[in-house]
Design a protein around this motif. Structure first.
Motif, mmCIF file in Angstrom:
data_model
loop_
_atom_site.group_PDB
_atom_site.id
_atom_site.type_symbol
_atom_site.label_atom_id
_atom_site.label_comp_id
_atom_site.label_asym_id
_atom_site.label_seq_id
_atom_site.Cartn_x
_atom_site.Cartn_y
_atom_site.Cartn_z
ATOM 1 N N GLY A 1 -3.452 -5.169 -13.903
ATOM 2 C CA GLY A 1 -4.685 -5.967 -13.900
ATOM 3 C C GLY A 1 -5.120 -6.331 -12.487
ATOM 4 N N LEU A 2 -4.179 -6.779 -11.682
ATOM 5 C CA LEU A 2 -4.506 -7.162 -10.294
ATOM 6 C C LEU A 2 -5.040 -5.965 -9.522
ATOM 7 N N ILE A 3 -4.380 -4.828 -9.692
ATOM 8 C CA ILE A 3 -4.765 -3.643 -8.918
ATOM 9 C C ILE A 3 -6.102 -3.110 -9.422
ATOM 10 N N ARG A 4 -6.297 -3.100 -10.733
ATOM 11 C CA ARG A 4 -7.575 -2.607 -11.268
ATOM 12 C C ARG A 4 -8.731 -3.526 -10.899
ATOM 13 N N GLN A 5 -8.528 -4.830 -11.115
ATOM 14 C CA GLN A 5 -9.684 -5.725 -11.069
ATOM 15 C C GLN A 5 -9.859 -6.463 -9.755
ATOM 16 N N ARG A 6 -8.788 -6.791 -9.086
ATOM 17 C CA ARG A 6 -8.935 -7.608 -7.874
ATOM 18 C C ARG A 6 -8.733 -6.761 -6.625
ATOM 19 N N GLU B 1 -3.043 13.493 0.545
ATOM 20 C CA GLU B 1 -2.411 12.353 -0.107
ATOM 21 C C GLU B 1 -3.472 11.523 -0.798
ATOM 22 N N PHE B 2 -3.040 10.781 -1.821
ATOM 23 C CA PHE B 2 -4.003 10.025 -2.626
ATOM 24 C C PHE B 2 -3.639 8.537 -2.595
ATOM 25 N N PRO B 3 -4.662 7.686 -2.450
ATOM 26 C CA PRO B 3 -4.395 6.253 -2.248
ATOM 27 C C PRO B 3 -3.764 5.606 -3.481
ATOM 28 N N SER B 4 -2.779 4.789 -3.215
ATOM 29 C CA SER B 4 -1.982 4.186 -4.283
ATOM 30 C C SER B 4 -1.540 2.798 -3.849
ATOM 31 N N ILE B 5 -1.114 2.024 -4.829
ATOM 32 C CA ILE B 5 -0.425 0.755 -4.560
ATOM 33 C C ILE B 5 0.946 0.880 -5.196
ATOM 34 N N ALA C 1 0.851 -1.196 0.000
ATOM 35 C CA ALA C 1 0.000 0.000 0.000
ATOM 36 C C ALA C 1 0.886 1.245 0.000
ATOM 37 N N ASP C 2 0.360 2.327 -0.582
ATOM 38 C CA ASP C 2 1.127 3.568 -0.655
ATOM 39 C C ASP C 2 0.146 4.746 -0.673
ATOM 40 N N ALA C 3 0.676 5.943 -0.562
ATOM 41 C CA ALA C 3 -0.121 7.166 -0.729
ATOM 42 C C ALA C 3 0.818 8.200 -1.317
ATOM 43 N N ILE C 4 0.331 8.981 -2.281
ATOM 44 C CA ILE C 4 1.235 9.993 -2.861
ATOM 45 C C ILE C 4 0.654 11.394 -2.735
ATOM 46 N N LYS C 5 1.585 12.339 -2.695
ATOM 47 C CA LYS C 5 1.213 13.749 -2.747
ATOM 48 C C LYS C 5 1.278 14.197 -4.195
ATOM 49 N N LEU C 6 0.372 15.099 -4.565
ATOM 50 C CA LEU C 6 0.380 15.654 -5.920
ATOM 51 C C LEU C 6 0.552 17.163 -5.841
ATOM 52 N N ALA D 1 -7.627 2.462 -4.896
ATOM 53 C CA ALA D 1 -6.268 2.960 -5.185
ATOM 54 C C ALA D 1 -6.324 3.646 -6.542
ATOM 55 N N ARG D 2 -6.053 4.933 -6.553
ATOM 56 C CA ARG D 2 -6.140 5.690 -7.800
ATOM 57 C C ARG D 2 -4.872 5.541 -8.647
#
Ligand SMILES: CC(C)(COP(=O)(O)OP(=O)(O)OC[C@H]1O[C@@H](n2cnc3c(N)ncnc32)[C@H](O)[C@@H]1OP(=O)(O)O)[C@@H](O)C(=O)NCCC(=O)NCCS
Length: 181
Positions: A119-124, A89-93, A68-73, A131-132
């Motif tokens: 694919g894993l992050i988008r679909q599962r 911060e925005f949710p990320s993997i 799991a991660d989070a990023i600043k924009l 996670a954006r």
């Protein structure tokens, strides 16, 4: 295999477990070899990062790790991403590690890993955990590899200080035009 490139159907993908033999893996990067052989299982057991192995004919030919991660924009990046939420911060993997064995380079496995992760992050994972973005800390000499799949460099000041790595992201809602096949 098609035109000298592996396809997903040539590969088995499994979650790292102690009975998989990773001792022969060599991607010619000592840090990544060392991570896989000595640290990956401990990190997985500590719920810090999970590792997936690509196996072909009982041989580990590649691996990648997710956490799991989070990023600043920056303000401009929020506009580019069409985000107007007042979040810090925005949710990320994060693809925390990624490597292909030296004997299997340039045969499409890097592409398979990126496409699998997306694919894993988008679909599962993404069905349960929002996670954006997909993030990666790229070696400077691998930036073009990630750009090839639509990743862009993070411009927020937080990411400017890293010497060896460059922080990058892929926007799962608005991927830029890229060469993802
Ligand atoms: C980077 C790495 C994963 C690429 O794996 P690979 O299996 O050789 O890559 P592929 O054969 O799937 O190539 C996929 C595409 O990326 C391109 N590509 C590969 N390496 C590239 C590079 N360094 N720069 C730019 N493009 C690159 C290929 O041309 C290919 O394009 P195409 O599919 O349009 O033909 C592999 O070289 C590796 O494991 N290196 C050592 C570990 C490492 O550096 N990991 C990354 C840490 S940030």
């Amino acid at each position: 295999m098609k035109e000298g490139k592996y396809e997903l159907s040539d590969i088995k993908v499994v979650r790292l477990a102690k009975f998989y033999d990773v001792s022969d893996f060599d991607c010619e990067d000592e840090d990544l070899n060392d991570f896989l052989k000595n640290d990956s299982l401990g990190h997985q057991n500590a719920k810090m990062v999970n590792t997936l192995l690509l196996i072909r004919q009982d041989q580990v030919v590649g691996f990648f790790s997710l956490c799991a991660d989070a990023i600043k924009l920056g303000d401009d990046e929020k506009v580019q991403c069409d985000i107007n939420k007042p979040l810090q911060e925005f949710p990320s993997i994060k693809i925390a590690r990624l490597a292909v064995d030296k004997n299997f380079e340039n045969k499409g496995l890097g592409r398979i890993i990126i496409q699998l992760a997306i694919g894993l992050i988008r679909q599962r994972i993404g069905n349960i955990l929002a996670a954006r973005f997909i993030t990666v800390d790229s070696y400077k000499e691998k930036i073009k590899f990630y750009e090839h799949f639509g990743f862009v460099i993070n411009e927020h000041s937080k990411y400017k200080k890293k010497d060896h790595y460059v922080s990058m992201r892929l926007d799962l809602l608005n991927p830029p035009p890229n060469k993802e096949k």
